[in-house]
Write a protein that holds these residues in place. Sequence first.
Motif, PDB file in Angstrom:
ATOM      1  N   THR A  70       0.829  -1.200   0.000  1.00 57.02           N
ATOM      2  CA  THR A  70       0.000   0.000   0.000  1.00 57.02           C
ATOM      3  C   THR A  70       0.863   1.249   0.000  1.00 57.02           C
ATOM      4  O   THR A  70       0.526   2.244  -0.629  1.00 57.02           O
ATOM      5  N   PHE A  71       2.002   1.183   0.710  1.00 53.91           N
ATOM      6  CA  PHE A  71       2.800   2.396   0.853  1.00 53.91           C
ATOM      7  C   PHE A  71       4.034   2.457  -0.029  1.00 53.91           C
ATOM      8  O   PHE A  71       4.499   3.537  -0.337  1.00 53.91           O
ATOM      9  N   TYR A  72       4.585   1.308  -0.395  1.00 55.36           N
ATOM     10  CA  TYR A  72       5.892   1.376  -1.038  1.00 55.36           C
ATOM     11  C   TYR A  72       6.004   0.704  -2.401  1.00 55.36           C
ATOM     12  O   TYR A  72       6.594   1.266  -3.313  1.00 55.36           O
ATOM     13  N   ILE A  73       5.470  -0.496  -2.526  1.00 52.94           N
ATOM     14  CA  ILE A  73       5.637  -1.201  -3.795  1.00 52.94           C
ATOM     15  C   ILE A  73       4.323  -1.159  -4.567  1.00 52.94           C
ATOM     16  O   ILE A  73       3.297  -1.611  -4.078  1.00 52.94           O
ATOM     17  N   LYS A  74       4.377  -0.654  -5.803  1.00 56.32           N
ATOM     18  CA  LYS A  74       3.142  -0.509  -6.565  1.00 56.32           C
ATOM     19  C   LYS A  74       2.821  -1.806  -7.302  1.00 56.32           C
ATOM     20  O   LYS A  74       3.657  -2.364  -8.005  1.00 56.32           O
ATOM     21  N   LEU A  75       1.590  -2.268  -7.127  1.00 62.82           N
ATOM     22  CA  LEU A  75       1.140  -3.482  -7.808  1.00 62.82           C
ATOM     23  C   LEU A  75       0.003  -3.129  -8.745  1.00 62.82           C
ATOM     24  O   LEU A  75      -0.643  -2.095  -8.564  1.00 62.82           O
ATOM     25  N   PRO A  76      -0.287  -3.978  -9.727  1.00 61.25           N
ATOM     26  CA  PRO A  76      -1.507  -3.763 -10.508  1.00 61.25           C
ATOM     27  C   PRO A  76      -2.696  -3.717  -9.564  1.00 61.25           C
ATOM     28  O   PRO A  76      -2.746  -4.471  -8.585  1.00 61.25           O
ATOM     29  N   TYR A  77      -3.639  -2.851  -9.870  1.00 57.61           N
ATOM     30  CA  TYR A  77      -4.722  -2.540  -8.955  1.00 57.61           C
ATOM     31  C   TYR A  77      -5.394  -3.765  -8.359  1.00 57.61           C
ATOM     32  O   TYR A  77      -5.588  -3.873  -7.146  1.00 57.61           O
ATOM     33  N   GLN A  78      -5.724  -4.727  -9.197  1.00 53.47           N
ATOM     34  CA  GLN A  78      -6.460  -5.886  -8.699  1.00 53.47           C
ATOM     35  C   GLN A  78      -5.616  -6.699  -7.715  1.00 53.47           C
ATOM     36  O   GLN A  78      -6.114  -7.238  -6.730  1.00 53.47           O
ATOM     37  N   ASN A  79      -4.320  -6.812  -7.994  1.00 56.43           N
ATOM     38  CA  ASN A  79      -3.435  -7.546  -7.093  1.00 56.43           C
ATOM     39  C   ASN A  79      -3.285  -6.812  -5.780  1.00 56.43           C
ATOM     40  O   ASN A  79      -3.315  -7.405  -4.709  1.00 56.43           O
ATOM     41  N   TRP A  80      -3.133  -5.485  -5.889  1.00 60.80           N
ATOM     42  CA  TRP A  80      -3.015  -4.695  -4.667  1.00 60.80           C
ATOM     43  C   TRP A  80      -4.258  -4.881  -3.799  1.00 60.80           C
ATOM     44  O   TRP A  80      -4.172  -5.056  -2.590  1.00 60.80           O
ATOM     45  N   LYS A  81      -5.415  -4.876  -4.461  1.00 63.27           N
ATOM     46  CA  LYS A  81      -6.669  -4.963  -3.718  1.00 63.27           C
ATOM     47  C   LYS A  81      -6.720  -6.263  -2.913  1.00 63.27           C
ATOM     48  O   LYS A  81      -7.185  -6.296  -1.782  1.00 63.27           O
ATOM     49  N   LEU A  82      -6.203  -7.337  -3.514  1.00 60.09           N
ATOM     50  CA  LEU A  82      -6.205  -8.612  -2.812  1.00 60.09           C
ATOM     51  C   LEU A  82      -5.322  -8.539  -1.564  1.00 60.09           C
ATOM     52  O   LEU A  82      -5.714  -8.980  -0.484  1.00 60.09           O
ATOM     53  N   THR A  83      -4.138  -7.950  -1.718  1.00 60.45           N
ATOM     54  CA  THR A  83      -3.252  -7.851  -0.553  1.00 60.45           C
ATOM     55  C   THR A  83      -3.930  -7.024   0.529  1.00 60.45           C
ATOM     56  O   THR A  83      -3.796  -7.303   1.714  1.00 60.45           O
ATOM     57  N   HIS A  84      -4.684  -6.030   0.106  1.00 63.90           N
ATOM     58  CA  HIS A  84      -5.316  -5.168   1.091  1.00 63.90           C
ATOM     59  C   HIS A  84      -6.424  -5.899   1.837  1.00 63.90           C
ATOM     60  O   HIS A  84      -6.630  -5.698   3.027  1.00 63.90           O
ATOM     61  N   LYS A  85      -7.123  -6.767   1.130  1.00 59.69           N
ATOM     62  CA  LYS A  85      -8.201  -7.515   1.782  1.00 59.69           C
ATOM     63  C   LYS A  85      -7.626  -8.449   2.847  1.00 59.69           C
ATOM     64  O   LYS A  85      -8.272  -8.727   3.858  1.00 59.69           O
ATOM     65  N   PHE A  86      -6.404  -8.922   2.633  1.00 63.35           N
ATOM     66  CA  PHE A  86      -5.821  -9.846   3.597  1.00 63.35           C
ATOM     67  C   PHE A  86      -5.486  -9.197   4.929  1.00 63.35           C
ATOM     68  O   PHE A  86      -5.165  -9.886   5.898  1.00 63.35           O
ATOM     69  N   LEU A  87      -5.583  -7.870   4.969  1.00 62.28           N
ATOM     70  CA  LEU A  87      -5.408  -7.207   6.259  1.00 62.28           C
ATOM     71  C   LEU A  87      -6.456  -7.690   7.248  1.00 62.28           C
ATOM     72  O   LEU A  87      -6.275  -7.590   8.457  1.00 62.28           O
ATOM     73  N   GLY A  88      -7.553  -8.237   6.711  1.00 60.89           N
ATOM     74  CA  GLY A  88      -8.564  -8.817   7.579  1.00 60.89           C
ATOM     75  C   GLY A  88      -7.976  -9.954   8.409  1.00 60.89           C
ATOM     76  O   GLY A  88      -8.355 -10.153   9.565  1.00 60.89           O
ATOM     77  N   LEU A  89      -7.040 -10.672   7.817  1.00 57.83           N
ATOM     78  CA  LEU A  89      -6.386 -11.764   8.541  1.00 57.83           C
ATOM     79  C   LEU A  89      -5.520 -11.217   9.664  1.00 57.83           C
ATOM     80  O   LEU A  89      -5.519 -11.739  10.792  1.00 57.83           O
ATOM     81  N   ALA A  90      -4.792 -10.145   9.347  1.00 58.01           N
ATOM     82  CA  ALA A  90      -3.976  -9.501  10.382  1.00 58.01           C
ATOM     83  C   ALA A  90      -4.871  -9.054  11.528  1.00 58.01           C
ATOM     84  O   ALA A  90      -4.519  -9.190  12.701  1.00 58.01           O
ATOM     85  N   PHE A  91      -6.046  -8.536  11.177  1.00 59.70           N
ATOM     86  CA  PHE A  91      -6.983  -8.086  12.201  1.00 59.70           C
ATOM     87  C   PHE A  91      -7.435  -9.259  13.057  1.00 59.70           C
ATOM     88  O   PHE A  91      -7.517  -9.160  14.284  1.00 59.70           O
ATOM     89  N   ALA A  92      -7.693 -10.403  12.395  1.00 57.27           N
ATOM     90  CA  ALA A  92      -8.134 -11.583  13.142  1.00 57.27           C
ATOM     91  C   ALA A  92      -7.057 -12.023  14.133  1.00 57.27           C
ATOM     92  O   ALA A  92      -7.346 -12.304  15.298  1.00 57.27           O
ATOM     93  N   PHE A  93      -5.805 -12.033  13.693  1.00 58.18           N
ATOM     94  CA  PHE A  93      -4.713 -12.391  14.604  1.00 58.18           C
ATOM     95  C   PHE A  93      -4.693 -11.429  15.785  1.00 58.18           C
ATOM     96  O   PHE A  93      -4.513 -11.826  16.943  1.00 58.18           O
ATOM     97  N   GLY A  94      -4.885 -10.164  15.461  1.00 57.57           N
ATOM     98  CA  GLY A  94      -4.895  -9.160  16.521  1.00 57.57           C
ATOM     99  C   GLY A  94      -6.011  -9.426  17.516  1.00 57.57           C
ATOM    100  O   GLY A  94      -5.848  -9.248  18.723  1.00 57.57           O
ATOM    101  N   LEU A  95      -7.152  -9.867  17.008  1.00 55.93           N
ATOM    102  CA  LEU A  95      -8.274 -10.169  17.888  1.00 55.93           C
ATOM    103  C   LEU A  95      -7.956 -11.340  18.822  1.00 55.93           C
ATOM    104  O   LEU A  95      -8.248 -11.290  20.020  1.00 55.93           O
ATOM    105  N   PHE A  96      -7.340 -12.393  18.260  1.00 59.72           N
ATOM    106  CA  PHE A  96      -6.970 -13.536  19.099  1.00 59.72           C
ATOM    107  C   PHE A  96      -6.010 -13.067  20.187  1.00 59.72           C
ATOM    108  O   PHE A  96      -6.114 -13.458  21.350  1.00 59.72           O
ATOM    109  N   HIS A  97      -5.074 -12.216  19.786  1.00 56.85           N
ATOM    110  CA  HIS A  97      -4.100 -11.697  20.737  1.00 56.85           C
ATOM    111  C   HIS A  97      -4.812 -10.936  21.860  1.00 56.85           C
ATOM    112  O   HIS A  97      -4.562 -11.159  23.036  1.00 56.85           O
TER     113      HIS A  97
END
Lengths: 436, 276
Positions: free
Chosen positions: A144-171
């Motif tokens: 999101t901040f440093y390496i530019k990806l094709p829009y659709q690929n970037w969007k997928l990486t961004h959606k995976f932040l949901g997983l990071a959030f889930a880990f945070g919730l377990f924590h």
Amino acid sequence: MIMNRIKARLGLVGIVVLTIIPVLIWVGMRPLDSRFAGFAATVTSLGEITALLGMSLFSLNLVLSARFKFMEDYFGGLDKSYIFHHLIGGLTFVFLLFHPLVLSLKYLQISANSAAMFLLPGASWDTNFGIFALFSMMLLLVFTFYIKLPYQNWKLTHKFLGLAFAFGLFHMFLITSDVSGSAILRLYMFTLAGLGVMSLVYRVVLVGILVEKLDYVIEDVKELGDEVVEISLKAANKKMKFSPGQFVFINFMHEGVGKEVHPFSICSSPEEEILRLGIKSSGDYTSRLKILKKGVPAKIEGPYGRFSHRWLASNKQVWIAGGIGVTPFLSMARNLKEADYEIDMYYCVRNEAEAVFMDELMVLSHDNKNFRVIPCFSEKEGRISAQKIDESSHVKKDGKMVLICGPLPMMKSLKEQFTAMGVKKRMIRMEEFKLL
Amino acid sequence: MVRKLVSISLFVFWAVLVSILTAGLVFKQNNITGDVTGGGNNNSGNISGGGVILTASEVAKHSSANDCWLIINNKVYDVTNFLSIHPGGSGTIIPFCGQEATAAFDSKEKNPAVPHSQTADNLLNQYYIGDFNQAINQPGNQTQNPPPGNNTGTPGNGTGTPNNTITLTPVEVAKHNSVSNCWLIINGNVYDVTNFLNSHPGGANTIIPYCGQEATAAFDSKDRNPAQPHSQTADALLANYYIGMLGQAVPPQNVTQPPPANPPGNTGGRGERDDD
């Protein structure tokens, strides 16, 4: 009008309040002096505060990202809410970065080794989840901040932040802390997180079922100039109701182009049977659009946006269109039947070849004496300036509202010039095309 | 602008992380197997090497907040420097200083028992001195650095048998009877609450009259009728100020000396805030 302006601030106010509440609860749990009595207590407290702020903001940011239509009024338009999303996302990350860092300082009192052990994954799952959450977030945000990806690929990486959030919730659930120790704080944090999870599920998982999308079919695809394509669509069933100046999210059911969802401004008037989108090829997706043909189905979600001549304090307006930023103005111009608007529209492009909508605008201007179209070609006359516009349109003297849509540097520069001239900020409205 | 903030934070994060990991893993200290690497691990000037046997009576000499040893699973640990960092608070450990603490450690004194985590076990190992009823191990296995900000007088002397001691007799306690130096006797324990006066929710003035004296009844009732006991949080807080038991000899390090004949009753507190 004032109500709308107040309303447009409420979204941000709400976010700030909801983020501060857990900190206030935390402060009320024990005498503040004991929280900052000595090094160990102080870093512990800082660690706890950063966690509360980070987790609250993360949860609220997920809600923002779901682009609920009803929230638009509270942020002054979807484009504005995405700007907040970006800002809040950055803040969240910063708070969560400092959270384990500050806590590890506590262990430095024992030894560097114990501080190192604290920061590394080990046998304790309560801290392991925290480490996974932070590092997955870090990795994903690189895109999101440093390496530019094709829009659709970037969007997928961004959606995976949901997983990071889930880990945070377990924590947050497993760790012994002020959250685990206080029923009310626990309830609050998990409710906020729950809202975040629901928003994520709504927008990412259940989008096909819960989000209303209208079926449209391509009627015509016209290439205008070298870089612009105008796509005309007809509703298969229900027709989209919108105000001139708004935009939609559309995806085409076409393998060659790709089925990804993108936002585009509507350039047709709401009364027309046909829905028109004017799109400039500025990336890999938009460059492919010219291969679309009549009969290709599409799905449209919207309308979004609070950028329109109809919602302004004054009917005397100056429209400044830069390049493809002309599209929302086209919709407004095509809808400008009423004589009680007084509009000066500046269509700014590099040269005549780029002014693909000039002919149509000239016709509209010819039919409406209160609608003036002033072309400006930067290659010939240099960049448009607020000074030149004011000389011709008397922005300040007549108390005119200014609407600007174009490349971000152009909009920012013009806004600065106008405010330097004494035009009030609330008289200037910009539409941010780039949602990323 | 957001990107700049993120970049700076990331830089700081990695700089600190790498420093801690390097210092912590490369220069490894306090290894449970007694394998002492890196330089300067000898805690010189401490217990004369090898000669002391960790018997129950020896351990019992280290039974205060300023010098706290525990026996857990037949190993002896000097947890003095850990008390202020213990997530469960120092008050949960202090009652066990100088004693057998296995059951308490294994259960966190809860029913049903709540064991400590792996992380906690690893941490505990950092404080290992030696096996119960054996001779003390190499001095290098003892805690290295006294915690910053703690006014431990002689360097490296956080753990040794103190030479000069102060015996906590009622006469001694009575010397600490002013707002700038206030000790209390509560339930047979002596507490130095000088630094707490301004934080006392009931106000400094409710405590000051008892400085240097027996204060159990006042504490247990908040001087109210009917009696209003203090909360568990308050009890836990109080434990932070524990010096020793009445009659006990304690090292003089963290004990503030009484000022010369200062008239008591000078409030300097936070104002006349009454209890709720």
